[in-house]
Design a protein around this motif. Structure first.
Motif, PDB file in Angstrom:
ATOM      1  N   LEU A  96      68.838  46.277  74.291  1.00  0.00           N
ATOM      2  CA  LEU A  96      68.567  47.722  74.611  1.00  0.00           C
ATOM      3  C   LEU A  96      69.725  48.657  74.334  1.00  0.00           C
ATOM      4  O   LEU A  96      69.353  49.596  73.669  1.00  0.00           O
ATOM      5  CB  LEU A  96      68.418  47.606  76.171  1.00  0.00           C
ATOM      6  N   VAL A 100      69.055  51.419  71.314  1.00  0.00           N
ATOM      7  CA  VAL A 100      69.022  52.602  71.890  1.00  0.00           C
ATOM      8  C   VAL A 100      70.078  53.589  70.804  1.00  0.00           C
ATOM      9  O   VAL A 100      69.711  54.496  70.466  1.00  0.00           O
ATOM     10  CB  VAL A 100      69.377  52.758  73.136  1.00  0.00           C
ATOM     11  N   ILE A 142      62.491  49.121  69.971  1.00  0.00           N
ATOM     12  CA  ILE A 142      62.877  49.763  71.487  1.00  0.00           C
ATOM     13  C   ILE A 142      61.490  49.538  72.282  1.00  0.00           C
ATOM     14  O   ILE A 142      61.614  49.350  73.412  1.00  0.00           O
ATOM     15  CB  ILE A 142      63.313  51.189  71.234  1.00  0.00           C
TER      16      ILE A 142
END
Ligand code: HEM
Length: 223
Positions: A96, A100, A142
């Motif tokens: 993550l 991101v 994502i």
């Protein structure tokens, strides 16, 4: 059905990998002076820094996360006392964070290309396809991390190991959710396209710079 899986999850990946290898060789032989990141730093520097730094750190760490997490079988992790649950938790949070970073970075780079007139004017269709494909691949990645919550360790991971060890098993992909299938298929396509884009600069990372002998600089003395 089996034929469709063989085409999408065996034939297509090998087609892209072949294009990747032969494409780089062809480009190197025919366009050595065009082998460059085509940096636009001299045209606009301010907004490049944030986008490029976030994107590059994010995508490079994502690559190592994918390689370490999926090419190494779970039984090796088990041997070192790392359960599948712990493996997935680490993969989730680290994926993550770096995913991101890569996604926000490439969005900033795309925004810069659209809004900075000096950069926009030198942007080619090839650049737009490259940045667009990176947005799609990292965006789907994502999406999978945030909404997928699917354990890839016993289907997608052995499938990718089968591809790289030349023992493909396309039917392993049968249970995998659609968004993961789209993510991997878009990633193969980007891999096949990359030799014909500015992405060739990845293979010219200046690692020898760190190892080279120091250059002694001396002020010229006047006689
Ligand atoms: C291996 C280490 C890498 C090095 C040393 C490197 C270096 C650079 C440099 C110097 C530029 C031009 C200036 C800039 O935009 O920051 C650039 C641009 C770019 N790089 Fe990399 N890069 C690396 C890896 C990657 C990877 C793995 C990807 C994607 C898979 C990538 C995608 C891009 C893109 C799309 C641009 C153009 C950005 C824009 O101008 O809109 N790079 N890179």
């Amino acid at each position: 059905m089996d034929l469709a899986y063989t085409l999408v999850f065996t034939v297509f990946p090998y087609l892209c990998l072949t294009t990747f290898v032969l494409g780089h060789a062809y480009r190197y032989v025919t366009d050595r002076y065009g082998w460059t990141a085509r940096s636009s730093e001299f045209l606009e520097k301010k907004s490049l820094w944030a986008g490029s730094t976030l994107f590059h750190w994010g995508i490079i760490l994502t690559f190592f996360g994918h390689a370490g997490g999926m090419l190494v079988p779970q039984r090796v992790f088990d041997f070192f006392g790392i359960s599948a649950g712990a493996h997935m938790t680490v993969a989730y949070w680290s994926g993550l964070a770096v995913g991101v970073a890569a996604f926000v970075g490439i969005l900033l780079l795309a925004w810069r290309r659209l809004t900075q007139p000096r950069v926009r004017v030198v942007t080619t269709v090839n650049d737009a396809v490259t940045v667009g494909a990176l947005i799609v691949v990292s965006g789907l990645g994502i999406y999978n991390v945030v909404f997928g919550h699917y354990n890839v360790l016993y289907t997608l991971a052995p499938w990718i190991r089968g591809i790289v060890t030349f023992t493909p098993e396309p039917m392993l992909m049968r249970e995998v959710p659609l968004s993961y299938k789209l993510h991997v298929t878009a990633a193969w396509a980007l891999l096949g396209f990359s030799p014909f884009s500015r992405l060739v600069h990845i293979w010219s990372a200046p690692v020898y710079y760190l190892l080279r002998r120091p250059i002694v600089m001396r002020r010229l003395t006047q006689f």
